[in-house]
Structure formats: structure tokens, C-alpha cells
Design a protein around this motif. Structure first.
Motif, PDB file in Angstrom:
ATOM      1  N   CYS A   1       3.219   2.850   0.191  1.00 44.59           N
ATOM      2  CA  CYS A   1       3.239   2.511   1.606  1.00 44.59           C
ATOM      3  C   CYS A   1       4.677   2.296   2.065  1.00 44.59           C
ATOM      4  O   CYS A   1       5.484   1.695   1.359  1.00 44.59           O
ATOM      5  CB  CYS A   1       2.436   1.245   1.882  1.00 44.59           C
ATOM      6  SG  CYS A   1       0.730   1.305   1.293  1.00 44.59           S
TER       7      CYS A   1
ATOM      8  N   LEU B   1      -0.944   3.049  -4.684  1.00 46.36           N
ATOM      9  CA  LEU B   1      -0.825   3.400  -3.275  1.00 46.36           C
ATOM     10  C   LEU B   1       0.618   3.181  -2.826  1.00 46.36           C
ATOM     11  O   LEU B   1       1.189   2.103  -3.030  1.00 46.36           O
ATOM     12  CB  LEU B   1      -1.771   2.521  -2.459  1.00 46.36           C
ATOM     13  CG  LEU B   1      -1.854   2.779  -0.960  1.00 46.36           C
ATOM     14  CD1 LEU B   1      -2.449   4.158  -0.698  1.00 46.36           C
ATOM     15  CD2 LEU B   1      -2.701   1.706  -0.296  1.00 46.36           C
TER      16      LEU B   1
ATOM     17  N   ALA C   1      -0.089  -1.386  -5.269  1.00 47.53           N
ATOM     18  CA  ALA C   1       0.637  -0.743  -4.175  1.00 47.53           C
ATOM     19  C   ALA C   1       2.128  -0.796  -4.450  1.00 47.53           C
ATOM     20  O   ALA C   1       2.647  -1.782  -4.983  1.00 47.53           O
ATOM     21  CB  ALA C   1       0.325  -1.424  -2.851  1.00 47.53           C
TER      22      ALA C   1
ATOM     23  N   SER D   1      -3.405   0.003   6.608  1.00 45.55           N
ATOM     24  CA  SER D   1      -3.008   1.167   7.399  1.00 45.55           C
ATOM     25  C   SER D   1      -3.307   2.469   6.661  1.00 45.55           C
ATOM     26  O   SER D   1      -3.788   3.442   7.250  1.00 45.55           O
ATOM     27  CB  SER D   1      -1.517   1.082   7.737  1.00 45.55           C
ATOM     28  OG  SER D   1      -1.085   2.255   8.408  1.00 45.55           O
ATOM     29  N   GLN D   2      -3.034   2.496   5.350  1.00 51.48           N
ATOM     30  CA  GLN D   2      -3.338   3.684   4.549  1.00 51.48           C
ATOM     31  C   GLN D   2      -4.843   3.916   4.454  1.00 51.48           C
ATOM     32  O   GLN D   2      -5.315   5.048   4.549  1.00 51.48           O
ATOM     33  CB  GLN D   2      -2.752   3.523   3.147  1.00 51.48           C
ATOM     34  CG  GLN D   2      -1.238   3.574   3.070  1.00 51.48           C
ATOM     35  CD  GLN D   2      -0.706   4.977   3.303  1.00 51.48           C
ATOM     36  OE1 GLN D   2      -0.431   5.351   4.441  1.00 51.48           O
ATOM     37  NE2 GLN D   2      -0.585   5.752   2.252  1.00 51.48           N
TER      38      GLN D   2
ATOM     39  N   PRO E   1      -4.825  10.721  -1.818  1.00 50.20           N
ATOM     40  CA  PRO E   1      -4.754   9.388  -1.209  1.00 50.20           C
ATOM     41  C   PRO E   1      -5.845   8.452  -1.727  1.00 50.20           C
ATOM     42  O   PRO E   1      -5.649   7.241  -1.796  1.00 50.20           O
ATOM     43  CB  PRO E   1      -4.924   9.681   0.285  1.00 50.20           C
ATOM     44  CG  PRO E   1      -4.397  11.077   0.456  1.00 50.20           C
ATOM     45  CD  PRO E   1      -4.807  11.789  -0.803  1.00 50.20           C
TER      46      PRO E   1
ATOM     47  N   GLN F   1      -5.829   5.364   7.789  1.00 46.89           N
ATOM     48  CA  GLN F   1      -5.298   6.709   8.030  1.00 46.89           C
ATOM     49  C   GLN F   1      -6.137   7.778   7.357  1.00 46.89           C
ATOM     50  O   GLN F   1      -6.375   8.851   7.909  1.00 46.89           O
ATOM     51  CB  GLN F   1      -3.853   6.793   7.541  1.00 46.89           C
ATOM     52  CG  GLN F   1      -3.230   8.181   7.714  1.00 46.89           C
ATOM     53  CD  GLN F   1      -1.814   8.244   7.149  1.00 46.89           C
ATOM     54  OE1 GLN F   1      -1.240   7.220   6.777  1.00 46.89           O
ATOM     55  NE2 GLN F   1      -1.248   9.445   7.083  1.00 46.89           N
TER      56      GLN F   1
ATOM     57  N   ASP G   1      -4.680   7.180  -5.074  1.00 43.75           N
ATOM     58  CA  ASP G   1      -3.561   6.268  -4.826  1.00 43.75           C
ATOM     59  C   ASP G   1      -4.070   4.870  -4.480  1.00 43.75           C
ATOM     60  O   ASP G   1      -3.489   3.865  -4.894  1.00 43.75           O
ATOM     61  CB  ASP G   1      -2.689   6.781  -3.679  1.00 43.75           C
ATOM     62  CG  ASP G   1      -1.894   8.019  -4.059  1.00 43.75           C
ATOM     63  OD1 ASP G   1      -1.825   8.334  -5.266  1.00 43.75           O
ATOM     64  OD2 ASP G   1      -1.348   8.670  -3.152  1.00 43.75           O
ATOM     65  N   ALA G   2      -5.157   4.817  -3.710  1.00 48.71           N
ATOM     66  CA  ALA G   2      -5.680   3.529  -3.266  1.00 48.71           C
ATOM     67  C   ALA G   2      -6.549   2.858  -4.318  1.00 48.71           C
ATOM     68  O   ALA G   2      -6.467   1.634  -4.520  1.00 48.71           O
ATOM     69  CB  ALA G   2      -6.485   3.710  -1.980  1.00 48.71           C
TER      70      ALA G   2
ATOM     71  N   GLU H   1       9.113   8.533  -0.221  1.00 47.43           N
ATOM     72  CA  GLU H   1       7.674   8.353  -0.415  1.00 47.43           C
ATOM     73  C   GLU H   1       7.066   9.577  -1.081  1.00 47.43           C
ATOM     74  O   GLU H   1       6.290   9.469  -2.034  1.00 47.43           O
ATOM     75  CB  GLU H   1       6.997   8.087   0.933  1.00 47.43           C
ATOM     76  CG  GLU H   1       5.489   7.934   0.834  1.00 47.43           C
ATOM     77  CD  GLU H   1       4.831   7.814   2.199  1.00 47.43           C
ATOM     78  OE1 GLU H   1       3.628   7.514   2.240  1.00 47.43           O
ATOM     79  OE2 GLU H   1       5.508   8.046   3.219  1.00 47.43           O
TER      80      GLU H   1
END
Length: 433
Positions: free
Chosen positions: A41, A39, A2, A63-64, A281, A67, A284-285, A18
């Protein structure tokens, strides 16, 4: 991994930073300069980077995940009040759901009828990695099968006469991503197989029907009951999630259905490969990685056959292909049969034969799933979600060979296998040489 952005700048400046960082790392991934993205954030109340503590980092990552619904477990079976007062969608094929509450949920782990290993390759560590396919019989009751089939057929329509035009349309939504959607800037073996699985003349569910199927929590108790079978009878040791839109966007739905008819043709394809995902996303994670990598989310598809009657001579098998040897495994679409497969296995829908009753489609319902290891699992306890105490049938390259499997002296060459409605595995041979 992250990247956390923290500081005293204005919120809009943090948002711009971002987006710029996300675009820059996506370009690096596409150009091959970065193996996997991280990720990104934004910490809303950070003052400086050296004040970011572990709790803030975890909260930002969670939170990501929340979301973009990256770790949402499939909904549990609804309670009785939910079934008595459902939120009714405005679609012509909606029926009051049956009470599936707690039905059959105490059954033990089920064992597959057949497990296949196919499409093997040697990894950088020297291990043989192969895709898996598992066939389950006897898990879906006749009542549940019938209600699942009714989800895309309105009252008074006989599904054996053909797909109901109220919810099926020619050229409807495909159940796989198109090559052009994901391959821009990428290269590598296997990308040429990632094209649409549907023929130009085939039918697919209309967008309203797809939205109805994909409602979460489901409008239908039958969907909940089937997902309960997946969670408790097939994958009880993993967190089972529907594939979120964050993976491919809205072009690929987590649930869909197929209704091939005689005369149509279909192509080889895969459903997804986490090694070749577009920047999103999700990547990213979790990054990009080989499916079946220990500790990583596992991409799996689950389909169930829904016709009330089917015979082996009517064909419409689901076929699995070993690219290195050319061998094919055909699985007969027996009513209520479930197939669970790695999403990166090469497969194809096939149409009914001329022996099938005129106009009768072969119906199946498809769930695109992602399996996560529970947080409590240790490295020693790790096991593939596709491992059962059943001796697998290794096909072609999954045996560790680069040549077609053939008998000595050229007597006969195995072209593939058929798994018939009784669960028997039959070899298919070429003519004697």
C-alpha cells in the motif's frame, strides 16, 4: 500482512517502487522462497515510515480491499422502486423481473438433505482435513426455478429443445481456470487436476450472457432472490461475497451456467484452491493457504439445477471424486436442488444418458463464492461454514484410511454412492469376487 510505502518522493516514484516490490515478492512466491505475499500500500501523504500510525495502516489496507472488491458482500434484495424501474440491459433474453422483494427471507437456517466429507488428508498438525459437499432440497420454489432458467433463454425458445443460440455458443467461456493460467512456476500434488472442465464440443454462455448474469447489483430479481437464500438460509453466520475478478482475472466469472447434452464428455476438475492461487491483489491481501483454514476466507461454489423435470435414469449427475481411493459420489440433478461444495473438491459435470429425451440439456446455474467471518466473531465461536447439525457421510480417504473401503473376505467393494432425486443414498458395489 502489509508493506506500506511512505515518504516525500514524487508520486510516480512511489508507483514505480510499488510495482517493483510487487514483482519481486511474486517471483519469490513462485520460486518457493516466500510462502505468501503481502499487501503493498502507498500512503499518499506520509512523510517518513516512523510517522505511519495504526489508523493510516488500516485505511491503506481498506482502500486496497475496496479498490479490488475483495470483501464486497453480495447485493441485498432490491426494493420495489428498483424493480419497477430497472436498468434494462440490451440483450434479447432480458425479461421484466418479478417482484421477489422480501419473499421467504424470514425462514430459519435450512439443513441439508445430505452432507458429504470427501478427499481427506492429514495436515501438518495431525488433523484430518476433508472437503465438504452439501445437498439442499426444497429451498427453491417452482416459480423461482423457472425464472432462473429463463435468464439464458429468449422469448419463444423452449429450453428443453436445446440451448438457445442467442446466448449459448459452442466452446463458450469455461467455468474453471485452465492449468496453464495458474501453474507457471508452481509444483505440487493436485495441480494436474486444474484443467478446463468443458469438452471441445460442449456449449457455454456467450460473454454477453455472462456479463448479464454477473451484473452487480443484478439485473434480475431472481438472482437476488437466490443469493438471498444463500445468505439467509444456508450461510447466515458469514459474510457472503462473489469471487472477485482479482482472484483469477476475467478468465473465470463469479456466475456461469452449464448445459451438458448427451454424447458430450467432461473432465475431473476443481473450481479453485486458495493454496494454489496465482500472484494477484487477492493473494497480496490474504496470502495462499489451505481452504477451510480457521479465520481465512473460504472458497465455496453453489449450483442449482433448473430443468422443469428430471428423472434418475436420465443421469447427468454431478460427480465427486476421492482421488486416494477412487470412490465416486453421484448427485442426481433434481429440479431446484442446490449443491454447495468446497471449491477444492474434485468433481465433474456428466452428460444426460441415452434415455433422456433427445437433445434435452441438463441446466444448472453456478455461483462462485467466498465466505468471510464477520469481524465480531471470536476464536471460540469459530466454526466451519460447512458444518451443520447433520451426520456427514464420510467417503474414502475422509474416513482416515488410505485404502479402498471393502468388506472382510472380499465379498464386495464399495465403488461409490448415488444420491437420487428423493435424497436417498445408494451404495454402488463392484461385482462379487
Amino acid at each position: 500482512r502489509a508493506i506500506l510505502i511512505s515518504g516525500r518522493t514524487q508520486n510516480d516514484e512511489l508507483d514505480l517502487l510499488e510495482r517493483a516490490l510487487a514483482e519481486a515478492q511474486d517471483n519469490l512466491v513462485i520460486e518457493g522462497e516466500l510462502s505468501s505475499p503481502a499487501l503493498i500500500c502507498v500512503l499518499e501523504h506520509g512523510s517518513s515510515s516512523n510517522e505511519v500510525n495504526r489508523d493510516q495502516m488500516v485505511d491503506a489496507v481498506l482502500s486496497q480491499l475496496d479498490q479490488f472488491s475483495l470483501l464486497d458482500e453480495i447485493a441485498p434484495l432490491p426494493t420495489l422502486p428498483d424493480l419497477e424501474n430497472p436498468s434494462q440491459p440490451d440483450v434479447p433474453w432480458f425479461r421484466q423481473p418479478a417482484n421477489w422483494e422480501r419473499r421467504g427471507t424470514e425462514e430459519p437456517l435450512s439443513l441439508p438433505t445430505v452432507v458429504l466429507r470427501i478427499d481427506g488428508e492429514v495436515t501438518a498438525s495431525g488433523d484430518l482435513d476433508a472437503s465438504s459437499v452439501a445437498v439442499f432440497d426444497g429451498l427453491v420454489s417452482e416459480e423461482l426455478r423457472a425464472e432462473l432458467l429463463s435468464l439464458f433463454s429468449s422469448d419463444g425458445h423452449d429450453p428443453n429443445s436445446g440451448p438457445d443460440p442467442a446466448c449459448w455458443v459452442r466452446g463458450g467461456l469455461s467455468d474453471v481456470v485452465g492449468l496453464e493460467d495458474i501453474s507457471s512456476g508452481f509444483s505440487g500434488d493436485g495441480l494436474d487436476i486444474l484443467f478446463s472442465a468443458s469438452s471441445a464440443g460442449s456449449v457455454g454462455l456467450c460473454p454477453e450472457a455472462v456479463d448479464f448474469l454477473c451484473a452487480n447489483p443484478p439485473f434480475s430479481g431472481a438472482i437476488s432472490a437466490f443469493e438471498d437464500i444463500i445468505k439467509k438460509r444456508i450461510f447466515p453466520n458469514h459474510i457472503v461475497s462473489r469471487m472477485p475478478p482479482a482472484v483469477f482475472g476475467d478468465s473465470v466469472s463469479a456466475l456461469t451456467a452449464n448445459a451438458p447434452r448427451h454424447g458430450e464428455s467432461f473432465t475431473w476438475h476443481i473450481d479453485a484452491d486458495p493454496k494454489h492461487l496465482p500472484p494477484s491483489p487477492w493473494t497480496d491481501a490474504f496470502g495462499t493457504y489451505r481452504n477451510r483454514s480457521p479465520g481465512r476466507p473460504h472458497f465455496v461454489s453453489c449450483l442449482v439445477y433448473l430443468n422443469d423435470e428430471w428423472r434418475d435414469e436420465w443421469a447427468a449427475t454431478t460427480n465427486f471424486f476421492d482421488p486416494l481411493t477412487g470412490q465416486v459420489v453421484e448427485v442426481s440433478p433434481w429440479p431446484g436442488r442446490i449443491i454447495v461444495m468446497d471449491q477444492d473438491v474434485v468433481h465433474s459435470v456428466t452428460p444426460p444418458s441415452e434415455l433422456a429425451p433427445s437433445g434435452r440439456p441438463r441446466y444448472s446455474l453456478v455461483f462462485k463464492l467466498i465466505l468471510h467471518e464477520p469481524p465480531s466473531i471470536s476464536k471460540k465461536q469459530r466454526a466451519s461454514c460447512m458444518d451443520w447439525p447433520v451426520t456427514p457421510l464420510a467417503i474414502g480417504s475422509a474416513r482416515g484410511t488410505k485404502q479402498s473401503i471393502s468388506e472382510e473376505n472380499g465379498v464386495a467393494s464399495i465403488l461409490g454412492y448415488l444420491i437420487n432425486g428423493n435424497g436417498e443414498v445408494k451404495e454402488r458395489h463392484s461385482e462379487n469376487r
